[in-house]
Design a protein around this motif. Structure first.
Motif, PDB file in Angstrom:
ATOM      1  N   LEU A 251     -11.635 -53.701 -43.435  1.00 44.32           N
ATOM      2  CA  LEU A 251     -12.914 -53.002 -43.467  1.00 44.32           C
ATOM      3  C   LEU A 251     -14.085 -53.962 -43.398  1.00 44.32           C
ATOM      4  O   LEU A 251     -15.044 -53.749 -42.651  1.00 44.32           O
ATOM      5  CB  LEU A 251     -12.999 -52.209 -44.776  1.00 44.32           C
ATOM      6  N   ILE A 252     -13.984 -55.043 -44.181  1.00 46.90           N
ATOM      7  CA  ILE A 252     -15.122 -55.964 -44.224  1.00 46.90           C
ATOM      8  C   ILE A 252     -15.317 -56.645 -42.891  1.00 46.90           C
ATOM      9  O   ILE A 252     -16.451 -56.790 -42.418  1.00 46.90           O
ATOM     10  CB  ILE A 252     -14.943 -56.997 -45.351  1.00 46.90           C
ATOM     11  N   ILE A 253     -14.207 -57.080 -42.274  1.00 46.25           N
ATOM     12  CA  ILE A 253     -14.364 -57.737 -40.966  1.00 46.25           C
ATOM     13  C   ILE A 253     -14.994 -56.761 -39.990  1.00 46.25           C
ATOM     14  O   ILE A 253     -15.927 -57.112 -39.242  1.00 46.25           O
ATOM     15  CB  ILE A 253     -13.016 -58.247 -40.427  1.00 46.25           C
ATOM     16  N   LEU A 254     -14.516 -55.527 -40.012  1.00 45.28           N
ATOM     17  CA  LEU A 254     -15.052 -54.523 -39.089  1.00 45.28           C
ATOM     18  C   LEU A 254     -16.548 -54.317 -39.321  1.00 45.28           C
ATOM     19  O   LEU A 254     -17.360 -54.327 -38.384  1.00 45.28           O
ATOM     20  CB  LEU A 254     -14.309 -53.206 -39.336  1.00 45.28           C
ATOM     21  N   VAL A 255     -16.922 -54.159 -40.590  1.00 50.63           N
ATOM     22  CA  VAL A 255     -18.331 -53.898 -40.912  1.00 50.63           C
ATOM     23  C   VAL A 255     -19.210 -55.065 -40.512  1.00 50.63           C
ATOM     24  O   VAL A 255     -20.261 -54.895 -39.881  1.00 50.63           O
ATOM     25  CB  VAL A 255     -18.456 -53.596 -42.429  1.00 50.63           C
ATOM     26  N   VAL A 256     -18.764 -56.281 -40.858  1.00 50.07           N
ATOM     27  CA  VAL A 256     -19.598 -57.440 -40.541  1.00 50.07           C
ATOM     28  C   VAL A 256     -19.766 -57.580 -39.037  1.00 50.07           C
ATOM     29  O   VAL A 256     -20.873 -57.816 -38.529  1.00 50.07           O
ATOM     30  CB  VAL A 256     -18.990 -58.721 -41.154  1.00 50.07           C
ATOM     31  N   VAL A 257     -18.654 -57.418 -38.287  1.00 50.83           N
ATOM     32  CA  VAL A 257     -18.745 -57.577 -36.830  1.00 50.83           C
ATOM     33  C   VAL A 257     -19.701 -56.541 -36.255  1.00 50.83           C
ATOM     34  O   VAL A 257     -20.565 -56.860 -35.416  1.00 50.83           O
ATOM     35  CB  VAL A 257     -17.344 -57.475 -36.199  1.00 50.83           C
ATOM     36  N   LEU A 258     -19.580 -55.297 -36.722  1.00 53.14           N
ATOM     37  CA  LEU A 258     -20.473 -54.263 -36.194  1.00 53.14           C
ATOM     38  C   LEU A 258     -21.926 -54.556 -36.525  1.00 53.14           C
ATOM     39  O   LEU A 258     -22.811 -54.425 -35.678  1.00 53.14           O
ATOM     40  CB  LEU A 258     -20.072 -52.898 -36.772  1.00 53.14           C
ATOM     41  N   LEU A 259     -22.144 -54.984 -37.771  1.00 56.30           N
ATOM     42  CA  LEU A 259     -23.525 -55.251 -38.172  1.00 56.30           C
ATOM     43  C   LEU A 259     -24.154 -56.351 -37.331  1.00 56.30           C
ATOM     44  O   LEU A 259     -25.284 -56.222 -36.868  1.00 56.30           O
ATOM     45  CB  LEU A 259     -23.563 -55.656 -39.654  1.00 56.30           C
ATOM     46  N   ILE A 260     -23.393 -57.425 -37.140  1.00 47.22           N
ATOM     47  CA  ILE A 260     -23.989 -58.522 -36.361  1.00 47.22           C
ATOM     48  C   ILE A 260     -24.237 -58.059 -34.946  1.00 47.22           C
ATOM     49  O   ILE A 260     -25.255 -58.386 -34.339  1.00 47.22           O
ATOM     50  CB  ILE A 260     -23.080 -59.757 -36.305  1.00 47.22           C
ATOM     51  N   TYR A 261     -23.266 -57.300 -34.386  1.00 48.61           N
ATOM     52  CA  TYR A 261     -23.418 -56.856 -33.009  1.00 48.61           C
ATOM     53  C   TYR A 261     -24.664 -56.000 -32.862  1.00 48.61           C
ATOM     54  O   TYR A 261     -25.466 -56.211 -31.954  1.00 48.61           O
ATOM     55  CB  TYR A 261     -22.167 -56.083 -32.592  1.00 48.61           C
ATOM     56  N   ILE A 262     -24.839 -55.063 -33.802  1.00 54.94           N
ATOM     57  CA  ILE A 262     -26.015 -54.191 -33.710  1.00 54.94           C
ATOM     58  C   ILE A 262     -27.278 -55.007 -33.882  1.00 54.94           C
ATOM     59  O   ILE A 262     -28.252 -54.853 -33.147  1.00 54.94           O
ATOM     60  CB  ILE A 262     -25.934 -53.083 -34.786  1.00 54.94           C
ATOM     61  N   PHE A 263     -27.259 -55.890 -34.839  1.00 53.16           N
ATOM     62  CA  PHE A 263     -28.444 -56.681 -35.112  1.00 53.16           C
ATOM     63  C   PHE A 263     -28.845 -57.512 -33.914  1.00 53.16           C
ATOM     64  O   PHE A 263     -30.011 -57.603 -33.557  1.00 53.16           O
ATOM     65  CB  PHE A 263     -28.142 -57.580 -36.326  1.00 53.16           C
ATOM     66  N   LEU A 264     -27.850 -58.129 -33.289  1.00 50.71           N
ATOM     67  CA  LEU A 264     -28.188 -58.997 -32.174  1.00 50.71           C
ATOM     68  C   LEU A 264     -28.429 -58.213 -30.891  1.00 50.71           C
ATOM     69  O   LEU A 264     -29.097 -58.680 -29.997  1.00 50.71           O
ATOM     70  CB  LEU A 264     -27.061 -60.011 -31.945  1.00 50.71           C
ATOM     71  N   HIS A 265     -27.842 -57.027 -30.796  1.00 54.31           N
ATOM     72  CA  HIS A 265     -27.955 -56.279 -29.563  1.00 54.31           C
ATOM     73  C   HIS A 265     -29.344 -55.696 -29.355  1.00 54.31           C
ATOM     74  O   HIS A 265     -29.717 -55.372 -28.244  1.00 54.31           O
ATOM     75  CB  HIS A 265     -26.931 -55.140 -29.586  1.00 54.31           C
ATOM     76  N   THR A 266     -30.097 -55.559 -30.483  1.00 53.25           N
ATOM     77  CA  THR A 266     -31.412 -54.958 -30.329  1.00 53.25           C
ATOM     78  C   THR A 266     -32.464 -55.985 -29.929  1.00 53.25           C
ATOM     79  O   THR A 266     -33.617 -55.671 -29.803  1.00 53.25           O
ATOM     80  CB  THR A 266     -31.855 -54.314 -31.646  1.00 53.25           C
ATOM     81  N   ARG A 267     -32.003 -57.219 -29.774  1.00 51.03           N
ATOM     82  CA  ARG A 267     -32.988 -58.209 -29.381  1.00 51.03           C
ATOM     83  C   ARG A 267     -33.330 -58.076 -27.905  1.00 51.03           C
ATOM     84  O   ARG A 267     -32.635 -57.424 -27.162  1.00 51.03           O
ATOM     85  CB  ARG A 267     -32.432 -59.606 -29.642  1.00 51.03           C
ATOM     86  N   LYS A 268     -34.358 -58.798 -27.519  1.00 48.63           N
ATOM     87  CA  LYS A 268     -34.823 -58.646 -26.149  1.00 48.63           C
ATOM     88  C   LYS A 268     -34.083 -59.529 -25.166  1.00 48.63           C
ATOM     89  O   LYS A 268     -34.380 -59.534 -23.994  1.00 48.63           O
ATOM     90  CB  LYS A 268     -36.321 -58.977 -26.068  1.00 48.63           C
ATOM     91  N   THR A 269     -33.153 -60.345 -25.648  1.00 47.04           N
ATOM     92  CA  THR A 269     -32.495 -61.251 -24.703  1.00 47.04           C
ATOM     93  C   THR A 269     -31.471 -60.492 -23.868  1.00 47.04           C
ATOM     94  O   THR A 269     -30.864 -59.533 -24.304  1.00 47.04           O
ATOM     95  CB  THR A 269     -31.779 -62.386 -25.442  1.00 47.04           C
TER      96      THR A 269
END
Lengths: 682, 219, 315
Positions: free
Chosen positions: A547-565
């Motif tokens: 669960l933790i690996i899944l949550v962390v991976v999703l969080l980072i992905y969402i966080f980084l995906h909203t950037r403008k790069t």
């Protein structure tokens, strides 16, 4: 008549035995035959799984006597928790492989009719179930032979190629040597059970009640271990595995590797823990040593292979070694009267049995899909398949992760339990064992790490990179094959994320076999945490890790995906080198080169490099026209054990052949001499 | 006296470490240094045991060991190496990881062998007997797996270190006369070895002991 | 209050691992520059590097698959999870029971497995070379790591890291040669696992000498930022793991929040010295050729085994 697990189990066996009778009705409708027979086989496997799960859950034992067989030797059948467990293992993989077969077997239709495959497949499944349910030596050996013969014909399915015939021949040879050893072992135990008076001792019940004198018990154990090891592929009797498994059709390889080898494990556990109950500590050490040898040698051989299925076959040798390590530890702990430790060790061994069936089945099914699609078996000619076969690649990856013992999948749980069992060895009273067991644990860690290396190689060279071969007609596997593999992968995940449930389900088995149980401690803190001995000792929470690996991976992905790069696709950078072609990639052989250099002393390796120079004068190596590289890695066991034995048998055969003179007078002399001798003696 | 026993254990562990170091070290000067360190740990350990068990002759042994094995013998060997102009690397018969594994097996074996003594002894130093026996065996292993003559003498001296350690741990040291005698013998042995090395080098032009196989009769 | 104290500690540790790790990497680089007579870029340069990378575009190879894109996230995720399992400031971590020492090693193995796959994914010779070498080093360091864990677990009769810390920090002080040997082995293994000299040069630009760098050569932009950050966290975590196993005095006991400031101060002092020690090793030794690494890791295995043997023989 109420439904009991035994009824379900025997109906499963009967269904498997009756499917071959359908074959003559569908000789001209092969596709329909494949669909129907595979579906019925799947249903029968599901019945077997239900029977197995129910038996272990209830912890019940049922025995029946069937009046088949010889007049005074009826068949005895028994379904107890240990049999139930193996019913579950075989049935579960059988279910998945039967679904997979619906799509896979159709691939053979363009070359040949598949009647033989269907008939012997079902006989094979029936044979395995009958071995597990047998409760006397006679029925056991008959089922054993049915299993061996059916698998022989399955291995020989594509018999137009010489290497298939050779592989099948070696397989049946070693299987029969093993069967003779098992027969002798049962003979020893049966005669001791009745004191050589009558035939009643052939039932396992009679053997259970006998107290064997230590020398005969050792003889029986060693013979049984030899016989079952030959079937399980334990080093040094493993040579048939890499010859037979690759040439069989892949669904059959999945079953042979996944569950047929486990019947041998069942035999060892049954004979040692159930029939001969008291044994000295050095039996466990013998099993442990052979387990370690198989594990280390198996993985090292696997690293040298470039044929995908041979690599997987050698890995089966390795995993059987790991299972035997668990069983050997359990035997040692039992002989020192440490029931809780023995329970942990045998749970580790049996859990690995279930895990291996799942992930090895998945891997062979994936390999079958790849072979089916690309028509090549050599890894060095593949590559980049992840783009053309995404589902197969993802499912094969799950198999690779599981077999490399990485959390949160199932391989890690059984390896972790085995390590915990090893870490308990300071409780042993013998000082020498206290020192040697940790070294054995280090060897197991080496095996696990080398297995991970091997599967990075197998997955990376086959699926990643770019296609190294010549033709490019590759298509994804059909839906039935995919569903079979998906279900297996889901079970791998389930077994990895919910170990406490599985352990509490199968806890009745250690209780019956070694007298100790794990549930009081294993699930002490709830189903989330696996704490085999005590909470302060060691704990592992698979659901939380997942669960933790899944949550962390999703969080980072969402966080980084909203950037403008943005993400741009471009050609490979490769440090600025241009003109990269697919031949510049690493091959499987080059990937394994450092390991080959370091561990090479174990094999017979011959490496030859021949450089063809571009200018006329030989010896100019600066601008070569072509480079020929030849690598040959051989198993030393052929030269040490098998060739001498084969040569000796041929020598004996030739000497005995001299008796056949071909002249009538000589034969008459033989009869004459025999008559005279008989007259003198009688 | 718990602290003294712990210190003794640590020193025993360090002696074992240096014994393994001698087994796997490749460079000749490194071997010399390790041998000197082993002698140092040995002499400190003898001193500690002498303090704890109140055996005052062990102080003299300790100083003798310090003088002989940490200062005099390494100096003699160093001069020898310089005069013989030996290159720095030493070859082994089998590769280094295999030697390490054999060493571990020998340590386990000596632990198993000295188990009965451990049960019966009442001395402070009873747990270090296994280490002492292991040091002797590792010294012998070093003599077997090395090809260079100078390293063989270091192995021989390491064996003697182990025997000395065994004497200290088993019986609180040998009588002083015996120890003086042994010390003198070792000193003389070092000189004689030195003379022989020059002879060997003159005959074979190398100090590789494999060359001595040439002395066999040809068939 | 008692329910919140473990959560508070966990958040504090999470922040510490994420944001102190680049500072530790910066400290190591600073000391290295001083030793080599160069002028350093400052303690906070790694932060600037990560920030810069996060704001750049990503250039992906045309034939890179989803594994290549997924690996940086997975590597970062597993390293963060490892970060909240090792007791750095206090034993009072709610997740410390999630994984014991063996599972912790397995978490790092997941990261290596996927990085190796990513190296093979792009189909260059450098990627394959890096993956092959990395997996070889990994397979030799695993037995040594297990022996070291085994030896350390003998003292505390457990493989759970918090429990080990508890026994050694709050039990009586005894000089143990087994732990000294295990520490020596752990240092060698940590050098191999984190890819420092003498096993691998983290600052090299020559592809033929790379092990870890070769696998991540194709990464750019935020993917590279995540991988670099995870690498720094791995170094930080191995250092704090060594501190927790062998020098745990100063880690707060369960439920003791008032001790936390002292624990932080003690941790900073230990990291200060650890950085200097690491640079001493890196400057004093030269990088070994690839086929000497088996002797290096073999010595680590030897030390761990000696620790085990001396536990039984001498304690």
């Amino acid at each position: 008549m109420s439904i009991s697990p035994f009824i379900l189990a025997s109906s499963a066996i009967l269904i498997f035995l009756s499917i071959p009778l359908l074959v003559p009705l569908f000789l001209r409708h092969q596709r329909l035959l494949i669909n129907i027979s595979s579906l019925i086989a799947a249903i029968a496997s599901l019945l077997a799984v239900t029977a197995g799960v129910w038996t272990v859950w209830k912890g019940s034992t049922e025995s029946y006597i069937i009046l088949l067989g010889l007049p005074d030797l009826p068949f005895h059948l028994r379904l107890d928790p240990l049999s139930g467990f193996f019913f579950t293992v075989i049935g579960l993989l059988g279910f998945f492989v039967s679904i997979y077969s619906i799509g896979y077997v159709k691939g053979f239709l363009s070359h040949r009719p598949v009647n033989r495959l269907i008939v012997f497949y079902n006989l094979f499944m029936a044979g395995m179930f009958m071995v597990i349910i047998a409760d006397d030596a006679f029925f056991f050996l008959i089922s054993w032979e049915i299993m061996a013969a059916a698998s022989y014909f399955l291995v020989m399915f594509e018999d137009e190629k010489a290497e298939n015939r050779k592989g099948a021949f070696i397989y049946i040879l070693v299987a029969h040597v093993g069967a003779i050893a098992i027969l002798l072992s049962f003979g020893v135990m049966a005669s001791l059970a009745t004191g050589f008076e009558n035939f009643g001792g052939y039932t396992f019940d009679a053997m259970r009640q006998t107290e064997f004198p230590i020398k005969w018990a050792t003889a029986a154990f060693l013979l049984a271990f030899l016989g079952f090891s030959a079937k399980a592929g334990v080093f040094p009797l493993h040579v048939w595995l890499p010859e037979a498994h690759p040439v069989a059709p892949s669904n059959v390889s999945a079953l042979m590797s996944g569950v047929m080898l486990k019947t041998a494990i069942y035999g060892i556990v049954r004979v040692t823990f159930d029939i001969i109950k008291d044994f000295p500590w050095w039996w466990g050490v013998i099993v442990l040593i052979f387990g370690l040898l198989s594990a280390v040698m198996g993985v090292l051989y696997a690293l040298m292979q470039h044929d995908l299925k041979r690599l997987l076959a050698y890995h089966s040798v390795e995993n059987i070694g790991i299972i035997l390590i668990g069983i050997g530890l359990a035997m040692t702990f039992t002989s020192f009267h440490l029931p809780v430790l023995a329970a942990l060790a045998i749970t580790a061994g049996l859990y690995h049995t279930l895990n291996h069936a799942m992930f090895k089945g998945l891997l062979f099914m994936g390999a079958g899909a790849v072979l089916h699609a690309t028509r090549v078996r050599n890894m060095e000619e593949m590559g980049g398949l992840i783009h053309k076969m995404p589902w197969t690649a993802a499912l094969f990856l799950i198999g690779c992760i599981s077999i490399s013992a990485l959390p949160p999948f199932n391989g890690f749980v059984s390896e972790w339990l085995t390590f915990q069992a090893f870490l308990l060895s300071p409780s042993l009273p013998s000082p020498i064992l206290k020192l040697i067991f940790p070294l054995a644990a280090a060897l197991l860690a080496l095996t696990a790490a080398l297995a991970a290396t091997c599967f990075v190689k197998a997955f990376g060279i086959t699926f990643l990179g770019q296609w190294r071969g010549h033709h490019t007609h590759v298509h994804e596997a059909s839906w039935s094959m995919r569903i079979g593999m998906i279900l297996t992968a889901v079970s791998c995940l389930f077994l990895g994320v919910f170990p406490t449930m599985v352990i509490s389900w199968m806890d009745i088995i250690p209780e019956k076999l070694v007298g100790g149980s794990l549930t009081t401690t294993a699930g002490q803190f709830g189903w989330l945490w696996l704490t085999p001995i005590s909470h302060s000792r060691a704990s592992y929470s698979a659901p939380l890790v997942f669960l933790i690996i899944l949550v962390v991976v999703l969080l980072i992905y969402i966080f980084l995906h909203t950037r403008k790069t943005a993400i741009h696709r471009g050609p490979l950078w490769d440090c600025g080198f241009e003109k990269i072609d697919t031949r510049m990639q690493y091959t499987g052989t080059s990937f394994a080169m450092p390991i080959r250099r370091i561990f090479g002393f174990i094999f017979m390796i011959k490496e030859t490099v021949r450089i063809e120079a571009s200018t006329g004068t030989p010896g100019h190596n600066i601008f070569p026209k072509s480079i020929h590289y030849r690598l040959r890695v051989r198993d030393r066991m052929w030269g040490w054990i098998y060739s001498p034995v084969a040569d000796a048998s041929f020598w004996i055969a030739r000497k005995t052949g001299k008796l056949q003179q071909g002249r009538i007078q000589v034969y008459l002399v033989y009869s004459f001499v025999t008559i005279i001798i008989l007259l003198v003696l009688l | 006296m718990n602290i003294a026993a712990q210190i003794n254990s640590i020193l025993a562990a360090l002696v074992l470490l240096t014994a393994f170091g001698l087994l796997v070290q490749r460079r000749i000067y490194g071997l010399l240094h390790l041998f000197a360190w082993q002698g140092l740990f040995l002499s400190i350990s003898t001193g500690v045991v002498g303090y704890v068990a109140r055996q005052h002759h062990l102080y003299i042994s300790s100083i003798l060991t310090l003088a002989l094995k940490v200062i005099v013998l390494p100096y003699i060997l160093h001069t020898l190496i310089v005069r013989l102009k030996i290159h720095k690397e030493v070859e082994t018969v089998v590769n280094i990881p295999t030697t390490m594994l054999m060493g571990i097996a020998l340590v386990i074996f000596s632990y198993h062998l000295t188990a009965p003594i451990r049960e019966l002894s009442t001395l402070v130093t009873r747990s270090t007997i296994a280490v002492a026996l292991a040091t002797v065996m590792l010294g012998l292993l070093m003599m077997i797996t090395r090809r260079h003559a100078v390293t063989q003498i270091i192995g021989f001296l390491a064996m003697e270190n182990g025997l000395f350690f065994a004497a200290t741990s088993a019986t609180y040291g040998m009588p002083l006369v015996v120890e003086l005698g042994v010390g003198l013998d070792i000193l003389i042995a070092a000189f004689i070895f030195g003379i022989f090395f020059f002879h060997i080098r003159e005959t074979f032009d190398s100090l590789d002991v494999e060359q001595m196989a040439r002395l066999k009769e040809e068939e | 209050m008692n329910v919140f104290s473990p959560l508070f500690v966990m958040c504090l540790q999470f922040i510490a691992v994420l944001f102190a790790a680049p500072a530790f990497a910066g400290w190591v680089r600073m000391v290295k520059c001083w030793f080599q007579g160069r002028k350093s870029a400052g303690l906070f340069q790694p932060y600037r590097d990560i920030f810069k990378l996060l704001h750049k575009d990503v250039v992906l190879a045309e034939n890179a698959s989803w594994i290549f894109r997924f690996t940086p996230f997975l590597v970062f995720g597993t390293t963060v999870l490892a970060g909240v399992i090792i007791p750095i400031l206090s034993i009072d971590l709610p997740l410390s029971a999630t994984a014991d020492a063996i599972a912790l090693v397995a978490l790092f193995t997941i990261a290596r497995f996927f990085t190796a796959l990513a190296g093979l994914d792009i189909g260059t010779a450098f990627g394959g070379m890096g993956s092959s070498r990395e997996k070889t080093v990994a397979s030799m360091s695993e037995p040594a790591m297990l022996m070291a864990i085994f030896t350390v677990s003998l003292v505390s009769q457990s493989t759970s890291i918090s429990h080990m810390v508890n026994v050694i920090a709050h039990g009586e002080f005894v000089l143990r040669p087994s732990l000294a040997f295990a520490l020596l082995a752990f240092i060698l293994i940590a050098l191999a696992e984190t890819g420092r000299i003498p096993v691998d040069n983290p600052a090299t630009h020559l592809e033929l000498t790379m092990i870890h760098e070769a696998m991540i050569l194709e990464y750019s932009g935020r993917h590279l930022a995540l991988i670099e950050w995870a690498g720094m966290m791995k170094l930080f975590l191995f250092t704090t793991l060594g501190i927790a196993l062998f020098f745990p005095w100063g880690i707060a006991a369960a439920g003791d929040i008032t001790f936390l400031p002292v624990a932080i101060l003690l941790l900073l002092i230990k990291l200060f010295f650890a950085g200097i020690g690491l640079v001493l090793i890196e400057t004093g030794l030269a990088k070994m050729r690839l086929f000497r690494i088996q002797e290096f890791l073999g010595s680590a295995f030897l030390f761990a085994t000696l620790g085990l043997l001396s536990y039984f023989m001498l304690e």
